[in-house]
Write a protein that holds these residues in place. Structure first.
Motif, PDB file in Angstrom:
ATOM      1  N   VAL A 260       0.923  -1.508  -0.567  1.00 35.95           N
ATOM      2  CA  VAL A 260       0.233   0.271  -0.249  1.00 35.95           C
ATOM      3  C   VAL A 260       1.020   1.061   0.131  1.00 35.95           C
ATOM      4  O   VAL A 260       0.660   2.113  -0.928  1.00 35.95           O
ATOM      5  N   LEU A 261       1.228   1.300   0.864  1.00 33.38           N
ATOM      6  CA  LEU A 261       2.799   2.072   0.834  1.00 33.38           C
ATOM      7  C   LEU A 261       3.838   2.756  -0.714  1.00 33.38           C
ATOM      8  O   LEU A 261       3.711   3.701  -1.355  1.00 33.38           O
ATOM      9  N   TRP A 262       4.208   1.036  -1.157  1.00 30.13           N
ATOM     10  CA  TRP A 262       4.577   1.291  -2.799  1.00 30.13           C
ATOM     11  C   TRP A 262       3.209   2.858  -3.940  1.00 30.13           C
ATOM     12  O   TRP A 262       3.899   3.194  -4.459  1.00 30.13           O
ATOM     13  N   ASN A 263       1.802   1.886  -3.249  1.00 30.81           N
ATOM     14  CA  ASN A 263       1.757   1.810  -4.222  1.00 30.81           C
ATOM     15  C   ASN A 263       1.033   3.975  -3.817  1.00 30.81           C
ATOM     16  O   ASN A 263       0.479   4.764  -4.857  1.00 30.81           O
ATOM     17  N   ASN A 264       0.771   4.053  -2.515  1.00 29.48           N
ATOM     18  CA  ASN A 264       0.221   5.103  -2.680  1.00 29.48           C
ATOM     19  C   ASN A 264       1.475   6.385  -3.057  1.00 29.48           C
ATOM     20  O   ASN A 264       1.280   7.863  -2.992  1.00 29.48           O
ATOM     21  N   LEU A 265       2.887   5.774  -2.967  1.00 28.18           N
ATOM     22  CA  LEU A 265       4.195   6.840  -3.255  1.00 28.18           C
ATOM     23  C   LEU A 265       3.863   6.825  -4.295  1.00 28.18           C
ATOM     24  O   LEU A 265       4.461   7.591  -5.343  1.00 28.18           O
ATOM     25  N   GLY A 266       3.844   5.539  -5.066  1.00 30.64           N
ATOM     26  CA  GLY A 266       3.531   5.885  -6.946  1.00 30.64           C
ATOM     27  C   GLY A 266       2.681   7.053  -7.432  1.00 30.64           C
ATOM     28  O   GLY A 266       2.738   7.607  -8.463  1.00 30.64           O
ATOM     29  N   ILE A 267       1.415   6.948  -6.593  1.00 30.34           N
ATOM     30  CA  ILE A 267       0.480   8.113  -6.630  1.00 30.34           C
ATOM     31  C   ILE A 267       1.458   9.409  -6.493  1.00 30.34           C
ATOM     32  O   ILE A 267       1.210  10.742  -7.157  1.00 30.34           O
ATOM     33  N   GLN A 268       1.515   9.753  -5.467  1.00 26.56           N
ATOM     34  CA  GLN A 268       2.497  11.185  -5.313  1.00 26.56           C
ATOM     35  C   GLN A 268       3.537  11.101  -6.475  1.00 26.56           C
ATOM     36  O   GLN A 268       3.860  12.571  -6.374  1.00 26.56           O
ATOM     37  N   GLN A 269       4.586  10.307  -6.308  1.00 25.37           N
ATOM     38  CA  GLN A 269       5.009  10.443  -8.086  1.00 25.37           C
ATOM     39  C   GLN A 269       4.906  11.104  -9.284  1.00 25.37           C
ATOM     40  O   GLN A 269       4.561  11.705  -9.635  1.00 25.37           O
ATOM     41  N   GLU A 270       3.222  10.256  -9.237  1.00 24.63           N
ATOM     42  CA  GLU A 270       2.308  10.208 -10.579  1.00 24.63           C
ATOM     43  C   GLU A 270       2.554  12.336 -10.653  1.00 24.63           C
ATOM     44  O   GLU A 270       1.816  12.756 -11.394  1.00 24.63           O
ATOM     45  N   LYS A 271       2.416  12.943  -9.985  1.00 29.58           N
ATOM     46  CA  LYS A 271       1.925  13.967  -9.171  1.00 29.58           C
ATOM     47  C   LYS A 271       2.758  14.944  -9.721  1.00 29.58           C
ATOM     48  O   LYS A 271       2.334  16.305 -10.377  1.00 29.58           O
ATOM     49  N   HIS A 272       3.601  14.389  -9.223  1.00 32.80           N
ATOM     50  CA  HIS A 272       4.702  15.682  -9.457  1.00 32.80           C
ATOM     51  C   HIS A 272       5.683  15.295 -10.641  1.00 32.80           C
ATOM     52  O   HIS A 272       6.058  16.624 -11.595  1.00 32.80           O
ATOM     53  N   GLY A 273       6.066  13.789 -11.241  1.00 32.48           N
ATOM     54  CA  GLY A 273       6.697  13.768 -12.103  1.00 32.48           C
ATOM     55  C   GLY A 273       6.019  13.331 -13.600  1.00 32.48           C
ATOM     56  O   GLY A 273       6.776  12.634 -14.424  1.00 32.48           O
ATOM     57  N   GLY A 274       4.934  12.441 -13.050  1.00 29.16           N
ATOM     58  CA  GLY A 274       4.395  12.133 -13.782  1.00 29.16           C
ATOM     59  C   GLY A 274       4.617  10.316 -14.122  1.00 29.16           C
ATOM     60  O   GLY A 274       4.827   9.824 -13.234  1.00 29.16           O
ATOM     61  N   THR A 275       3.351   9.906 -15.145  1.00 25.82           N
ATOM     62  CA  THR A 275       3.368   8.142 -15.004  1.00 25.82           C
ATOM     63  C   THR A 275       5.077   7.441 -15.282  1.00 25.82           C
ATOM     64  O   THR A 275       5.840   6.899 -14.593  1.00 25.82           O
ATOM     65  N   ALA A 276       6.001   7.921 -15.714  1.00 27.66           N
ATOM     66  CA  ALA A 276       7.622   7.424 -16.399  1.00 27.66           C
ATOM     67  C   ALA A 276       8.075   7.730 -14.866  1.00 27.66           C
ATOM     68  O   ALA A 276       8.557   6.779 -14.985  1.00 27.66           O
ATOM     69  N   VAL A 277       7.730   8.830 -14.127  1.00 26.84           N
ATOM     70  CA  VAL A 277       8.468   8.239 -12.493  1.00 26.84           C
ATOM     71  C   VAL A 277       7.632   7.240 -11.851  1.00 26.84           C
ATOM     72  O   VAL A 277       8.703   6.618 -10.646  1.00 26.84           O
ATOM     73  N   SER A 278       6.674   7.480 -11.899  1.00 31.53           N
ATOM     74  CA  SER A 278       5.598   6.573 -11.427  1.00 31.53           C
ATOM     75  C   SER A 278       5.737   5.042 -11.359  1.00 31.53           C
ATOM     76  O   SER A 278       5.023   3.969 -10.005  1.00 31.53           O
ATOM     77  N   ILE A 279       5.581   4.536 -12.495  1.00 31.30           N
ATOM     78  CA  ILE A 279       5.495   3.479 -12.759  1.00 31.30           C
ATOM     79  C   ILE A 279       5.798   2.251 -12.028  1.00 31.30           C
ATOM     80  O   ILE A 279       5.484   1.098 -11.528  1.00 31.30           O
TER      81      ILE A 279
END
Length: 476
Positions: A122-141
């Motif tokens: 869950v923490l990795w998932n929520n981190l990915g969503i925060q990364q998506e907001k700041h750097g886009g999908t390429a950063v969050s995947i």
């Protein structure tokens, strides 16, 4: 798009245009309006069966991201409770770098423990969503992949990963992955939409239509999926309508479709030309298509009306339906012409496959220039233009759609695209060009991508290219 030879029209006009003008400040040409912003960076003219104008954007850009947070408030009661709580707080504060470092450095005993493993996911998932907001999908995947690997049974996490795959056109979004997702989240429309899109690209239209119907039936449960639904519906229904009566024949990497009465010899020759282009151009470019490419052969008399292409076009790649479309009636009478057109359009298909949804980010002059350079096609009439007096069109004015250009302006545009890309490859090499494309795929502006990859501003690139073009013209 491949342009018909119109030099016999251009020559007398070009001779009357005046002295060669080099723009030091890149003003808009008076005879050619800058392409309107409503149609940014189109690669080719869309066919008449393409999406309606209001729905031609990438589906991933039409709605808010569909990634979903998972409530992390309940931390497992273990000896690692405090550490996991600290990471949760860092994520919620938006301190993504700190949170990522702490998650990556978690002891294996925490990530592998059956009590804490789902929470770490869950923490990795929520981190990915925060990364998506700041750097886009390429950063969050990568965060979504990590979350999915820790909990393969969590439908929210797997759906978030699927949306990331969709946006990046990641080959990991396979039929097997999506079918498992359907089983995991049976009421979700998105997996069915992704399967419909996948089957449409494979030319399995019956399966595509079946999953599209299932997605439509479930779409009211997730209003945010409507943009995806419109996009995939247009692709599947448009393909069904335009190709329902066509026969087809397959080779290793291509499916060629044509009217049932088409010349069988043309069919065979088209496949032979395409397979040779696949081997030669793929090797030269360093990329091979990830899926079968569909080629539709039209009668010359119906090509323009069926595809919506400009009158000067001899072929096009339709990025919406993912098809190469060529007028091939009586094509064997001029095999050299057929070879040039098919190789040119294959490069467009190759670029579309590599760039995925970001294909619209590549400027048309770069797209067309690469098609000419990689296909190995030197148009003799373009060399003749350099010996005449003509008005240079600034490259920024050639970044958008060319469908509205006159035949004369189109010829100048192709000459410039060919010359600018030839200079780009000759000066910096194909590996650097590939890096430039990678940055465009990541949605970086062309000017920023040139500065970072070529250590040269867009304006200086144009200036140096124009100097080289002038020098070439003096030697011609």
């Amino acid at each position: 798009m491949y342009r018909r030879n119109i030099f016999h029209i251009l020559y007398p006009i070009a001779c009357l245009i005046g002295l060669f003008i080099v723009y030091q400040a890149w003003f808009k040409p008076t005879y050619l309006p800058t392409p309107p912003p409503a149609q940014p960076n189109a690669v080719v003219e869309d066919s008449q069966n393409a999406l309606p104008e209001s729905h031609r954007d990438d589906p991933t850009e039409l709605e808010a991201k569909q990634t979903r947070l998972i409530d992390p408030s309940v931390i497992p009661e273990t000896t690692h409770h405090e550490l996991l709580g600290t990471i949760r707080d860092e994520i919620e504060k938006g301190n993504v770098k700190t949170a990522e470092t702490k998650l990556a450095n978690l002891p294996a005993a925490i990530s592998d423990d059956k009590t804490t493993r789902p929470y770490v996911s869950v923490l990795w998932n929520n981190l990915g969503i925060q990364q998506e907001k700041h750097g886009g999908t390429a950063v969050s995947i990568n965060a979504f992949k990590k979350a999915a690997s820790l909990d393969a049974k969590n439908p929210v996490i797997q759906l978030n990963l699927a949306h990331a795959y969709w946006e990046l056109r990641d080959p990991a979004m396979t039929q097997d992955f999506l079918e498992k997702l359907v089983a995991l989240a049976p009421n979700e429309p998105f997996p069915h939409l992704a399967l419909a899109n996948l089957f449409q690209e494979r030319d399995q239209l019956g399966e595509a239509a079946r999953h599209l119907d299932q997605a439509t039936a479930r779409a009211d449960k997730d209003p945010a999926v409507q943009s995806y639904l419109r996009t995939v519906t247009a692709k599947v229904r448009g393909t069904e309508k335009s190709e329902a009566r066509l026969s087809s024949r397959d080779s290793t990497h291509f499916t060629v479709k044509f009217d049932g009465e088409a010349d069988q010899a043309t069919w065979a020759v088209v496949l032979e030309i395409l397979e040779e282009a696949y081997r030669e151009i793929g090797q030269k470019f360093g990329h091979f298509p990830s899926k079968t490419i569909v080629v539709v052969l039209h009668a010359k008399s119906t090509f323009q009306s069926a595809t919506g292409s400009p009158v000067w076009a001899d072929g096009l790649f339709d990025p919406v339906l993912g098809r190469i479309q060529v007028p091939a009636q009586d094509a064997l009478a001029d095999r050299a012409w057929l070879t040039r057109v098919l190789r040119h359009e294959f490069v467009h298909a190759l670029l579309h496959d590599q760039l995925g949804p970001a294909g619209s980010a590549i400027p048309t002059w770069l797209n067309e220039g690469l098609a000419m350079e990689l296909s190995g096609d030197r148009w003799s009439d373009l060399d003749q233009i350099l010996q005449q007096q003509f008005t240079l069109i600034p490259l920024p004015a050639l970044e958008g759609a060319w469908g509205g250009l006159s035949g004369e302006a189109a010829t100048v545009a192709y000459m410039e695209a060919n010359s600018a890309v030839h200079y780009l490859i000759d000066r910096f090499g194909m590996p650097r060009v590939q890096e430039l494309l990678a940055h465009l795929k990541a949605r970086q502006a062309l000017s920023a991508a040139m500065q970072s990859q070529l250590s040269l501003s867009y304006e200086h690139f144009q200036s140096r290219w124009v100097d080289q073009l002038q020098e070439h013209g003096r030697k011609s």
